[in-house]
Design an enzyme around this catalytic site. Structure first.
Site, mmCIF file in Angstrom:
data_model
loop_
_atom_site.group_PDB
_atom_site.id
_atom_site.type_symbol
_atom_site.label_atom_id
_atom_site.label_comp_id
_atom_site.label_asym_id
_atom_site.label_seq_id
_atom_site.Cartn_x
_atom_site.Cartn_y
_atom_site.Cartn_z
ATOM 1 N N SER A 148 -2.124 -4.975 -4.205
ATOM 2 C CA SER A 148 -1.726 -3.618 -3.846
ATOM 3 C C SER A 148 -0.521 -3.207 -4.676
ATOM 4 C CB SER A 148 -1.363 -3.545 -2.359
ATOM 5 O OG SER A 148 -0.753 -2.308 -2.042
ATOM 6 N N TYR A 161 3.785 -6.255 4.434
ATOM 7 C CA TYR A 161 2.601 -6.034 3.596
ATOM 8 C C TYR A 161 2.979 -6.167 2.124
ATOM 9 C CZ TYR A 161 -1.715 -3.807 1.940
ATOM 10 O OH TYR A 161 -2.914 -3.539 1.309
#
Length: 258
Positions: A148, A161
């Site tokens: 990501s 995250y």
């Protein structure tokens, strides 16, 4: 030009989190390039629906599904046993399964942040290590990790995250160097906002969507198929000299300037 450089005929690909969103798009893309596709996920109904959809679109394809949770150690073993039982090793592993609980750093419970690391990093690391003997049965094989942009720069999806995806990117670099002599290439992709069920909630807020688009030079949300195309490219023989890379699929987000 050798057209087989742009095909995956005869190759066996395992895609985790393959029943929806980016994972389903990756499975579809690999099947379209001729690979035998093995999809794994926790939702049996969604897995079977995806398998049937792919077989309808690609009648000559070989698509198989297994209900399993990559976070569970015993079930990871079952996944690799399932692949092993098919007798031809593994050419491609796509670590796509992932998850998140967005919170402020001080608001995470220990169980919450540990669970995010379990699914985003530790399960991928363990599954990839277990797959090594299957991957090395072939002269050339490929691992692609779905990371990501949150692992590269600050994004309002939560510190945990971002930390977990940064760790996944570093795992990619280290394994690429360590396993090159084994004929295993290891790369990653780093998506920005992609139109999936998981992102539909935050993107439904028009003010938030406007902020996202203002930070995206291409001025739109990405599609799962655009991530899948990058993943498939990294698996192709044509990408045979690429390893240790992390390709952003972000509409220019990481290159934004003013």
């Amino acid at each position: 030009m050798d057209p087989q450089r742009w095909r995956l005929d005869g190759q066996r690909a395992l895609v985790t989190g393959g029943s929806a969103g980016i994972g389903r798009a990756i499975a579809r893309e690999l099947a379209g390039f001729g690979a035998t596709v093995l999809i794994v996920g926790r939702n049996g109904d969604a897995l079977e629906a995806t398998r049937e959809e792919l077989l309808e679109e690609f009648p000559q394809a070989d698509v198989r599904a297994l209900i399993a949770d990559v976070v569970d150690e015993e079930q990871r073993g079952e996944i690799l046993d399932w692949v092993e039982d098919q007798g031809e090793g593994l050419n491609i592993l796509v670590n796509n399964a992932g998850g998140n609980v967005p919170r402020a750093a001080t608001e995470y419970g220990e169980d919450e942040w540990r669970e995010i690391f379990e699914i985003n990093v530790f399960s991928a690391f363990e599954l990839t290590r277990l797959a090594h003997p299957l991957l090395t049965r072939h002269a050339s094989s490929s691992v692609v990790n779905v990371g990501s942009v949150s692992g590269i720069t600050h994004v309002r999806t939560g510190v945990v995250y971002g930390m977990s995806k940064a760790a996944l990117h570093q795992m990619t670099r280290n394994l690429a160097a360590e396993w090159a002599e084994d004929g295993v290439r290891v790369n990653a992709v780093a998506p920005w906002y992609i139109r999936t069920r998981r992102t539909s909630g935050p993107l439904a807020d028009p003010d938030y969507l406007d902020e996202v688009l203002l930070r995206t030079p291409m001025g739109r949300i990405g599609e799962p198929e655009e991530v899948a195309a990058a993943v498939a490219f990294l698996c192709l023989p044509a990408a045979g000299y690429i390893t240790g890379e992390c390709i952003a699929v972000d509409g220019g987000f990481l290159r934004y300037g003013f």
